[in-house]
Motif scaffolding. Structure first.
Motif, PDB file in Angstrom:
ATOM      1  N   GLY A 154       0.816  -1.202   0.000  1.00  0.00           N
ATOM      2  CA  GLY A 154       0.000   0.000   0.000  1.00  0.00           C
ATOM      3  C   GLY A 154       0.856   1.260   0.000  1.00  0.00           C
ATOM      4  N   VAL A 155       0.372   2.302  -0.664  1.00  0.00           N
ATOM      5  CA  VAL A 155       1.121   3.551  -0.831  1.00  0.00           C
ATOM      6  C   VAL A 155       0.551   4.620   0.092  1.00  0.00           C
ATOM      7  CG1 VAL A 155       1.826   5.345  -2.462  1.00  0.00           C
ATOM      8  CG2 VAL A 155       1.551   2.981  -3.247  1.00  0.00           C
ATOM      9  N   LYS A 156       1.417   5.285   0.837  1.00  0.00           N
ATOM     10  CA  LYS A 156       1.002   6.387   1.694  1.00  0.00           C
ATOM     11  C   LYS A 156       1.368   7.705   1.023  1.00  0.00           C
ATOM     12  CE  LYS A 156      -0.700   8.293   5.367  1.00  0.00           C
ATOM     13  NZ  LYS A 156      -2.153   8.275   5.592  1.00  0.00           N
ATOM     14  N   LEU A 157       0.367   8.507   0.712  1.00  0.00           N
ATOM     15  CA  LEU A 157       0.562   9.794   0.060  1.00  0.00           C
ATOM     16  C   LEU A 157       0.094  10.923   0.961  1.00  0.00           C
ATOM     17  CD1 LEU A 157      -0.813   8.839  -3.482  1.00  0.00           C
ATOM     18  CD2 LEU A 157       1.569   8.819  -2.726  1.00  0.00           C
ATOM     19  N   GLU A 158       0.649  12.095   0.771  1.00  0.00           N
ATOM     20  CA  GLU A 158       0.275  13.259   1.573  1.00  0.00           C
ATOM     21  C   GLU A 158      -0.976  13.905   1.000  1.00  0.00           C
ATOM     22  OE1 GLU A 158       3.276  16.159   2.373  1.00  0.00           O
ATOM     23  OE2 GLU A 158       4.843  14.642   2.689  1.00  0.00           O
ATOM     24  N   ALA A 159      -2.035  13.927   1.811  1.00  0.00           N
ATOM     25  CA  ALA A 159      -3.278  14.563   1.395  1.00  0.00           C
ATOM     26  C   ALA A 159      -3.351  15.978   1.960  1.00  0.00           C
ATOM     27  CB  ALA A 159      -4.478  13.742   1.870  1.00  0.00           C
ATOM     28  N   ASN A 160      -4.189  16.789   1.332  1.00  0.00           N
ATOM     29  CA  ASN A 160      -4.417  18.171   1.788  1.00  0.00           C
ATOM     30  C   ASN A 160      -3.120  18.971   1.871  1.00  0.00           C
ATOM     31  OD1 ASN A 160      -7.282  17.789   2.222  1.00  0.00           O
ATOM     32  ND2 ASN A 160      -6.710  16.587   4.028  1.00  0.00           N
ATOM     33  N   SER A 161      -2.261  18.804   0.889  1.00  0.00           N
ATOM     34  CA  SER A 161      -1.024  19.576   0.835  1.00  0.00           C
ATOM     35  C   SER A 161      -0.825  20.064  -0.594  1.00  0.00           C
ATOM     36  CB  SER A 161       0.172  18.734   1.281  1.00  0.00           C
ATOM     37  OG  SER A 161       0.528  17.802   0.274  1.00  0.00           O
ATOM     38  N   GLN A 162       0.201  20.848  -0.792  1.00  0.00           N
ATOM     39  CA  GLN A 162       0.496  21.357  -2.130  1.00  0.00           C
ATOM     40  C   GLN A 162       1.385  20.399  -2.926  1.00  0.00           C
ATOM     41  OE1 GLN A 162      -0.957  24.169  -3.435  1.00  0.00           O
ATOM     42  NE2 GLN A 162      -2.113  23.978  -1.530  1.00  0.00           N
ATOM     43  N   LYS A 163       1.779  19.289  -2.300  1.00  0.00           N
ATOM     44  CA  LYS A 163       2.678  18.352  -2.976  1.00  0.00           C
ATOM     45  C   LYS A 163       1.984  17.721  -4.177  1.00  0.00           C
ATOM     46  CE  LYS A 163       5.699  15.859  -0.792  1.00  0.00           C
ATOM     47  NZ  LYS A 163       6.379  14.832   0.032  1.00  0.00           N
ATOM     48  N   GLN A 164       2.712  17.646  -5.276  1.00  0.00           N
ATOM     49  CA  GLN A 164       2.229  16.991  -6.481  1.00  0.00           C
ATOM     50  C   GLN A 164       3.015  15.703  -6.703  1.00  0.00           C
ATOM     51  OE1 GLN A 164       2.272  19.671  -9.829  1.00  0.00           O
ATOM     52  NE2 GLN A 164       1.421  21.366  -8.628  1.00  0.00           N
ATOM     53  N   TYR A 165       2.355  14.717  -7.307  1.00  0.00           N
ATOM     54  CA  TYR A 165       2.976  13.412  -7.518  1.00  0.00           C
ATOM     55  C   TYR A 165       2.894  13.000  -8.985  1.00  0.00           C
ATOM     56  CZ  TYR A 165       2.711  12.566  -2.441  1.00  0.00           C
ATOM     57  OH  TYR A 165       2.846  12.636  -1.075  1.00  0.00           O
ATOM     58  N   LEU A 166       3.879  12.222  -9.406  1.00  0.00           N
ATOM     59  CA  LEU A 166       3.739  11.406 -10.601  1.00  0.00           C
ATOM     60  C   LEU A 166       3.224  10.057 -10.134  1.00  0.00           C
ATOM     61  CD1 LEU A 166       4.144  10.610 -13.585  1.00  0.00           C
ATOM     62  CD2 LEU A 166       6.458   9.888 -12.949  1.00  0.00           C
TER      63      LEU A 166
END
Length: 223
Positions: free
Chosen positions: A103-115
């Protein structure tokens, strides 16, 4: 080499497959076969640039006896690089809640963008896990960003072989040797960030940095 992804009936089935594919003896670890960013792009059904708006834990299936959980990320899609024929606009992506199932943990509610790269299931849902190529957008090199639009897609006919120890050689003329692990002891080193395995008109492939051919990686390890 990772195989090209295929759609599957449901993410519940995909969770079961991930559990079965967990290598024996690794306990609770998630283990993935190494792949160059170009390979990840070519073998994925979808590649997008996105921000994570929110996350929610949801059941993996409608079966009340199924105890598996998923994380549903609501995203803001910024750009799609691959997957147009499968989905037009991605609103949600799903990943296993259990970290042992990658499972992948991503930052929500932030300005970070992902590929984000991943699979598209038969019902149109997008599924990602740690064995996909998932990176903060700001960490990508200029060539990687440029290659998402052009180079990776146009050169999926090339194969990339990971080199771990000396000696190692290509086994086919359309292969490139990936030596980041040998030279830097990490997968996503300088070669992954700044070079593309490009195909020539004669069907052979070699490393290129922008418009300049790369030779030193091959010369280091060929007998």
């Amino acid at each position: 080499m990772p195989r090209s992804p295929r759609t599957v009936p449901s993410w519940a089935l995909l969770l079961r497959l991930l559990a079965l594919l967990r290598p024996p003896g690794l306990g609770e670890a998630c283990s993935c076969a190494p792949a160059h960013p170009q390979q990840h792009f070519c073998h994925s059904a979808l590649a997008i640039r996105a921000k994570i708006a929110s996350e929610k834990v949801v059941p993996a299936s409608a079966d009340p006896t199924d105890t598996q959980k998923m994380i549903r990320y609501e995203i803001k899609q910024i750009k799609m690089f691959k997957g147009f024929e499968k989905v037009k606009d991605v609103q949600y992506i799903y990943t296993p809640f259990d970290s042992t199932l990658c499972g992948v943990k991503l930052e929500a509610n932030s300005q970070k963008q992902y590929l984000l790269t991943g699979q598209v299931l038969n019902d149109g849902k997008v599924f990602i896990h740690l064995c996909n190529y998932i990176e903060p957008w700001e960490d990508l090199s200029f060539l990687q960003r440029e290659s998402l639009n052009h180079h990776y897609h146009l050169n999926c006919g090339c194969q990339i072989a990971t080199c771990y120890t000396v000696p190692c050689t290509i086994s086919a003329p359309n292969e490139c040797l990936w030596t980041d692990w040998l030279l830097e002891r990490k997968l996503y080193g300088y070669q992954a960030q700044h070079y593309v395995c490009m195909k020539h008109v004669d069907g052979t492939c070699s490393w290129y940095q922008g418009r300049l051919p790369l030779k030193e990686f091959v010369d280091i390890i060929l007998p």
